[in-house]
Scaffold this motif. Structure first.
Motif, PDB file in Angstrom:
ATOM      1  N   VAL A  71       0.883  -1.020  -0.204  1.00 12.16           N
ATOM      2  CA  VAL A  71       0.095  -0.333  -0.094  1.00 12.16           C
ATOM      3  C   VAL A  71       0.595   0.830  -0.036  1.00 12.16           C
ATOM      4  CG1 VAL A  71      -1.187   1.644   1.613  1.00 12.16           C
ATOM      5  CG2 VAL A  71      -1.918  -1.311   1.181  1.00 12.16           C
ATOM      6  N   GLN A  72       1.916   1.188   1.036  1.00 10.04           N
ATOM      7  CA  GLN A  72       2.768   2.287   0.930  1.00 10.04           C
ATOM      8  C   GLN A  72       4.262   2.708  -0.608  1.00 10.04           C
ATOM      9  OE1 GLN A  72       5.542   3.899   5.063  1.00 10.04           O
ATOM     10  NE2 GLN A  72       6.655   1.855   3.713  1.00 10.04           N
ATOM     11  N   VAL A 105       3.388   9.751  -4.968  1.00 10.63           N
ATOM     12  CA  VAL A 105       3.732  11.480  -4.468  1.00 10.63           C
ATOM     13  C   VAL A 105       4.805  11.874  -5.404  1.00 10.63           C
ATOM     14  CG1 VAL A 105       5.057  11.992  -2.787  1.00 10.63           C
ATOM     15  CG2 VAL A 105       2.946  10.455  -2.304  1.00 10.63           C
ATOM     16  N   CYS A 106       5.698  10.588  -5.976  1.00 14.34           N
ATOM     17  CA  CYS A 106       6.859  10.599  -6.888  1.00 14.34           C
ATOM     18  C   CYS A 106       6.489  10.789  -8.424  1.00 14.34           C
ATOM     19  CB  CYS A 106       7.624   9.681  -6.864  1.00 14.34           C
ATOM     20  SG  CYS A 106       9.240   8.637  -5.219  1.00 14.34           S
ATOM     21  N   GLY A 107       5.359  10.774  -8.264  1.00 15.55           N
ATOM     22  CA  GLY A 107       4.845  11.528  -9.901  1.00 15.55           C
ATOM     23  C   GLY A 107       4.784  12.785  -9.519  1.00 15.55           C
ATOM     24  N   LEU A 108       4.833  13.468  -8.672  1.00 15.01           N
ATOM     25  CA  LEU A 108       3.712  14.827  -8.838  1.00 15.01           C
ATOM     26  C   LEU A 108       5.161  15.635  -8.812  1.00 15.01           C
ATOM     27  CD1 LEU A 108       1.197  14.556  -5.818  1.00 15.01           C
ATOM     28  CD2 LEU A 108       0.836  15.032  -8.628  1.00 15.01           C
ATOM     29  N   SER A 109       6.341  14.765  -8.627  1.00 13.84           N
ATOM     30  CA  SER A 109       7.844  15.572  -7.964  1.00 13.84           C
ATOM     31  C   SER A 109       8.708  15.475  -9.343  1.00 13.84           C
ATOM     32  CB  SER A 109       8.464  14.810  -6.967  1.00 13.84           C
ATOM     33  OG  SER A 109      10.132  15.562  -7.205  1.00 13.84           O
ATOM     34  N   GLN A 143      15.014   6.361  -2.180  1.00 15.37           N
ATOM     35  CA  GLN A 143      14.211   6.792  -0.562  1.00 15.37           C
ATOM     36  C   GLN A 143      13.180   8.138  -0.990  1.00 15.37           C
ATOM     37  OE1 GLN A 143      14.114   4.570   2.315  1.00 15.37           O
ATOM     38  NE2 GLN A 143      15.353   3.459   1.035  1.00 15.37           N
ATOM     39  N   SER A 144      12.354   7.917   0.198  1.00 15.76           N
ATOM     40  CA  SER A 144      10.934   9.471  -0.044  1.00 15.76           C
ATOM     41  C   SER A 144      12.048  10.333   1.448  1.00 15.76           C
ATOM     42  CB  SER A 144      10.276   9.012   1.063  1.00 15.76           C
ATOM     43  OG  SER A 144       9.266   7.769   0.213  1.00 15.76           O
ATOM     44  N   LYS A 191       7.701  11.521   2.446  1.00 20.86           N
ATOM     45  CA  LYS A 191       6.816  10.910   4.019  1.00 20.86           C
ATOM     46  C   LYS A 191       5.528  11.580   4.501  1.00 20.86           C
ATOM     47  CE  LYS A 191      11.439   8.747   5.648  1.00 20.86           C
ATOM     48  NZ  LYS A 191      12.332   8.705   5.868  1.00 20.86           N
ATOM     49  N   GLU A 192       5.186  12.691   4.895  1.00 19.03           N
ATOM     50  CA  GLU A 192       4.200  13.658   5.665  1.00 19.03           C
ATOM     51  C   GLU A 192       3.645  13.518   4.161  1.00 19.03           C
ATOM     52  OE1 GLU A 192       3.281  18.571   6.760  1.00 19.03           O
ATOM     53  OE2 GLU A 192       5.000  17.872   5.823  1.00 19.03           O
TER      54      GLU A 192
END
Length: 251
Positions: A97-98, A105-109, A120-121, A126-127
Motif C-alpha cells: 500500500v505504502q 507522490v513521486c509522480g508529482l515531483s 528513499q522518500s 513521507k508526510e
C-alpha cells in the motif's frame, strides 16, 4: 460556500450524431459535496470526463478556481488541483500500500525525471504518504501487499493515491461499485471523514449511499440537467422519481 470553484456554461459533448452532454450549465461552490445522478445513458461519466479533460468539449466553457480551462489537457487540469478516481481500479498488486502511494507522490515531483539518486522518500514525501494513509483509513495496512487486500480496501487505496496531490476538487466515479454492503459502509465512512474544505463530486448508482454523502444533487437525463436540489428535495421530486428512482405506487 458562496464562491464557485467549478463553473460549466452550456457545455456539450458530441460523438458524431450523438449528443452525450447537451448544454449543461452548473456551478459548484467550494467545499460542496455534490452527486451527479441519472439513468444509464444520461451522460454522467461523459460529463465527468469533460470536467477532467479526458474528452474534448464540443461547445461551452469550463472554469475552475477562476481559470478558463476549457482547452486544458488532463495534466494541466491536475496541476490546477483536480484529481479523480475511476470505476475500475488500476494499482500495482505486487507492491505494498505504502509503495503504491509513494509512486503517486513521486509522480508529482521533478524527481521522477532523475535517473540517479536515492530511492528513499524525503520528509515532505513521507508526510504526504502518511496523510494519504490517514485520510483513506489505511494506516494499519501500510505494508500490506495490494494483491492480498479486499476489493473495498483497494478502492480506498485508489482514493489515497488521488489525494496525495492535495486536490481542491476530487471526482469520485462510482466509489462503491462492486463493493459488498459492509464495504459500502466503510467507503461512506472514508468519504465522510475527508476534509470539509475539499470539494467533492461523485457519480454513484447506490442512491441511499449517494444521498447520504452529499449536500446537493444534480440529476441528468438525456445529457441535460433535469433538476437539482438537496438530497431531501431529490427524494420527493416527481421528475426524478419518474426517470430514475421509479414512480411511487399509490394504493
Amino acid at each position: 460556500m458562496t464562491n464557485s470553484i467549478l463553473s460549466l456554461q452550456n457545455v456539450s459533448v458530441t460523438f458524431g450524431a450523438l449528443r452525450a452532454v447537451d448544454g449543461v450549465t452548473l456551478s459548484v461552490p467550494a467545499g460542496q459535496r455534490r452527486a451527479i445522478i441519472g439513468p444509464n445513458g444520461a451522460g454522467k461519466t461523459t460529463l465527468f470526463n469533460a470536467i477532467a479533460g479526458v474528452v474534448p468539449i464540443s461547445s461551452g466553457t469550463v472554469q475552475f478556481d477562476g481559470v478558463d480551462m476549457t482547452r486544458f489537457t488532463t495534466n494541466k487540469r491536475a496541476s490546477l488541483g483536480i484529481s479523480r478516481t475511476f470505476q475500475i481500479t488500476n494499482l500495482f498488486p505486487q507492491l505494498s500500500v505504502q509503495e503504491n502511494i509513494r509512486l503517486a507522490v513521486c509522480g508529482l515531483s521533478r524527481r521522477k525525471f532523475a535517473l540517479f539518486g536515492s530511492g528513499q522518500s524525503n520528509p515532505a514525501e513521507k508526510e504526504a504518504i502518511d496523510l494519504a494513509l490517514e485520510n483513506s483509513q489505511l494506516t494499519a495496512q501500510r505494508n500490506t501487499e495490494v494483491k492480498t487486500m479486499s476489493y473495498g480496501e483497494q478502492r480506498q487505496l485508489e482514493m489515497a493515491m488521488a489525494l496525495v496531490q492535495k486536490p481542491k476538487l476530487l471526482l469520485l466515479d462510482e466509489p462503491a461499485a462492486g463493493l459488498s454492503p459492509a464495504e459500502r459502509v466503510k467507503m461512506a465512512d472514508v468519504i465522510n471523514a475527508l476534509p470539509r474544505d475539499l470539494t467533492l463530486i461523485l457519480i454513484e448508482h447506490d442512491m441511499d449511499l449517494a444521498l447520504g454523502l452529499v449536500d446537493f444533487v444534480t440529476c441528468l437525463h438525456f445529457g441535460q440537467v433535469l433538476t437539482g436540489g438537496t438530497p431531501d428535495e431529490i427524494r420527493v421530486d416527481e421528475k426524478v422519481q419518474e426517470v430514475y428512482l421509479g414512480k411511487p405506487r399509490h394504493a
